[in-house]
Design a protein around this motif. Structure first.
Motif, PDB file in Angstrom:
ATOM      1  N   VAL A 177       0.840  -1.203   0.000  1.00  0.00           N
ATOM      2  CA  VAL A 177       0.000   0.000   0.000  1.00  0.00           C
ATOM      3  C   VAL A 177       0.872   1.248   0.000  1.00  0.00           C
ATOM      4  O   VAL A 177       0.626   2.201  -0.744  1.00  0.00           O
ATOM      5  CB  VAL A 177      -0.983  -0.004   1.192  1.00  0.00           C
ATOM      6  N   SER A 178       1.908   1.235   0.807  1.00  0.00           N
ATOM      7  CA  SER A 178       2.831   2.383   0.851  1.00  0.00           C
ATOM      8  C   SER A 178       3.493   2.589  -0.504  1.00  0.00           C
ATOM      9  O   SER A 178       3.591   3.718  -0.996  1.00  0.00           O
ATOM     10  CB  SER A 178       3.880   2.154   1.930  1.00  0.00           C
ATOM     11  N   ARG A 179       3.937   1.490  -1.112  1.00  0.00           N
ATOM     12  CA  ARG A 179       4.569   1.584  -2.433  1.00  0.00           C
ATOM     13  C   ARG A 179       3.579   2.092  -3.468  1.00  0.00           C
ATOM     14  O   ARG A 179       3.906   2.963  -4.282  1.00  0.00           O
ATOM     15  CB  ARG A 179       5.110   0.204  -2.848  1.00  0.00           C
ATOM     16  N   LEU A 180       2.342   1.571  -3.443  1.00  0.00           N
ATOM     17  CA  LEU A 180       1.325   2.023  -4.391  1.00  0.00           C
ATOM     18  C   LEU A 180       1.013   3.507  -4.200  1.00  0.00           C
ATOM     19  O   LEU A 180       0.862   4.253  -5.174  1.00  0.00           O
ATOM     20  CB  LEU A 180       0.054   1.188  -4.240  1.00  0.00           C
ATOM     21  N   LEU A 181       0.914   3.940  -2.939  1.00  0.00           N
ATOM     22  CA  LEU A 181       0.655   5.357  -2.677  1.00  0.00           C
ATOM     23  C   LEU A 181       1.799   6.228  -3.180  1.00  0.00           C
ATOM     24  O   LEU A 181       1.572   7.283  -3.783  1.00  0.00           O
ATOM     25  CB  LEU A 181       0.431   5.595  -1.180  1.00  0.00           C
ATOM     26  N   ASN A 182       3.030   5.784  -2.929  1.00  0.00           N
ATOM     27  CA  ASN A 182       4.188   6.549  -3.418  1.00  0.00           C
ATOM     28  C   ASN A 182       4.204   6.606  -4.942  1.00  0.00           C
ATOM     29  O   ASN A 182       4.466   7.657  -5.526  1.00  0.00           O
ATOM     30  CB  ASN A 182       5.495   5.944  -2.892  1.00  0.00           C
TER      31      ASN A 182
ATOM     32  N   HIS B  44       3.314   9.546  -9.909  1.00  0.00           N
ATOM     33  CA  HIS B  44       2.652   9.673 -11.214  1.00  0.00           C
ATOM     34  C   HIS B  44       1.740  10.895 -11.241  1.00  0.00           C
ATOM     35  O   HIS B  44       1.661  11.584 -12.265  1.00  0.00           O
ATOM     36  CB  HIS B  44       1.864   8.410 -11.554  1.00  0.00           C
ATOM     37  N   HIS B  45       1.051  11.135 -10.139  1.00  0.00           N
ATOM     38  CA  HIS B  45       0.154  12.300 -10.067  1.00  0.00           C
ATOM     39  C   HIS B  45       0.952  13.588 -10.227  1.00  0.00           C
ATOM     40  O   HIS B  45       0.539  14.502 -10.952  1.00  0.00           O
ATOM     41  CB  HIS B  45      -0.602  12.277  -8.727  1.00  0.00           C
ATOM     42  N   GLN B  46       2.097  13.673  -9.560  1.00  0.00           N
ATOM     43  CA  GLN B  46       2.937  14.869  -9.692  1.00  0.00           C
ATOM     44  C   GLN B  46       3.482  15.002 -11.114  1.00  0.00           C
ATOM     45  O   GLN B  46       3.497  16.103 -11.672  1.00  0.00           O
ATOM     46  CB  GLN B  46       4.106  14.814  -8.698  1.00  0.00           C
ATOM     47  N   MET B  47       3.925  13.873 -11.687  1.00  0.00           N
ATOM     48  CA  MET B  47       4.436  13.921 -13.065  1.00  0.00           C
ATOM     49  C   MET B  47       3.353  14.375 -14.027  1.00  0.00           C
ATOM     50  O   MET B  47       3.592  15.220 -14.896  1.00  0.00           O
ATOM     51  CB  MET B  47       4.949  12.528 -13.497  1.00  0.00           C
ATOM     52  N   MET B  48       2.144  13.811 -13.884  1.00  0.00           N
ATOM     53  CA  MET B  48       1.043  14.174 -14.777  1.00  0.00           C
ATOM     54  C   MET B  48       0.653  15.633 -14.576  1.00  0.00           C
ATOM     55  O   MET B  48       0.355  16.342 -15.545  1.00  0.00           O
ATOM     56  CB  MET B  48      -0.147  13.237 -14.557  1.00  0.00           C
ATOM     57  N   GLY B  49       0.656  16.085 -13.323  1.00  0.00           N
ATOM     58  CA  GLY B  49       0.334  17.487 -13.062  1.00  0.00           C
ATOM     59  C   GLY B  49       1.362  18.406 -13.675  1.00  0.00           C
ATOM     60  O   GLY B  49       1.023  19.418 -14.304  1.00  0.00           O
TER      61      GLY B  49
END
Length: 162
Positions: free
Chosen positions: A66-71, A76-81
């Motif tokens: 879960v920690s790895r998935l969140l990271n 990815h969210h930051q890259m896409m943003g």
């Protein structure tokens, strides 16, 4: 009585042997059941410890996943943003450049058209100035002649009436 005593003795020995056999079997069963219970308790304790370790490992692995998935999601969210911001900025810059180009083209065309229109107006005015002047002179002469005719006719009519 000898025989009866012997039979009674034999019966007593059989009873004692049967009791000893039964007690030995009972002790053997008790010992066997005790060994089974001890073995069961040992196995249960060992399995419980293994299950506890497996659950702890499972929970730790899930927490790590879960920690790895969140990271990963956060990354990815930051890259896409960032990519979205860069793409929007590039799009806005491109639209601004195209709009500026269109405005410059419009202003150049407008300026060229204004010069061309000014030349055509000047040519039109120059060309028609003589025609208008001649028309005005002709109209003035026609008007003077018309006035003379009107006043002459009116004078005759007034003189006729008087």
């Amino acid at each position: 009585m000898g025989r009866l005593t012997d039979d009674m003795g034999q019966l007593r020995r059989n009873i004692d042997n049967t009791r000893e056999n039964r007690l030995a079997q009972q002790n053997a069963r008790i010992s066997s059941v005790g060994a089974q219970i001890a073995d069961f308790a040992s196995t249960r304790a060992r399995n419980g410890l293994q299950d506890a370790n497996a659950r702890a490992t499972f929970v730790a692995d899930n927490a790590n996943d879960v920690s790895r998935l969140l990271n990963t999601f956060h990354h990815h969210h930051q890259m896409m943003g960032r990519q979205g911001r860069e793409e929007r900025a590039a799009f806005v810059n491109d639209v601004s450049k195209k709009t500026l180009g269109l405005l410059n083209d419009f202003h150049a065309a407008h300026k060229s058209m204004a010069k061309h229109s000014a030349k055509e107006r000047a040519h039109f005015v120059a060309t028609n100035k003589k025609s208008v002047g001649a028309f005005i002179n002709e109209a003035a002469q026609d008007r003077a002649g018309a006035h003379a005719v009107f006043f002459g006719t009116t004078k005759k009519k007034v003189a006729f009436l008087v």
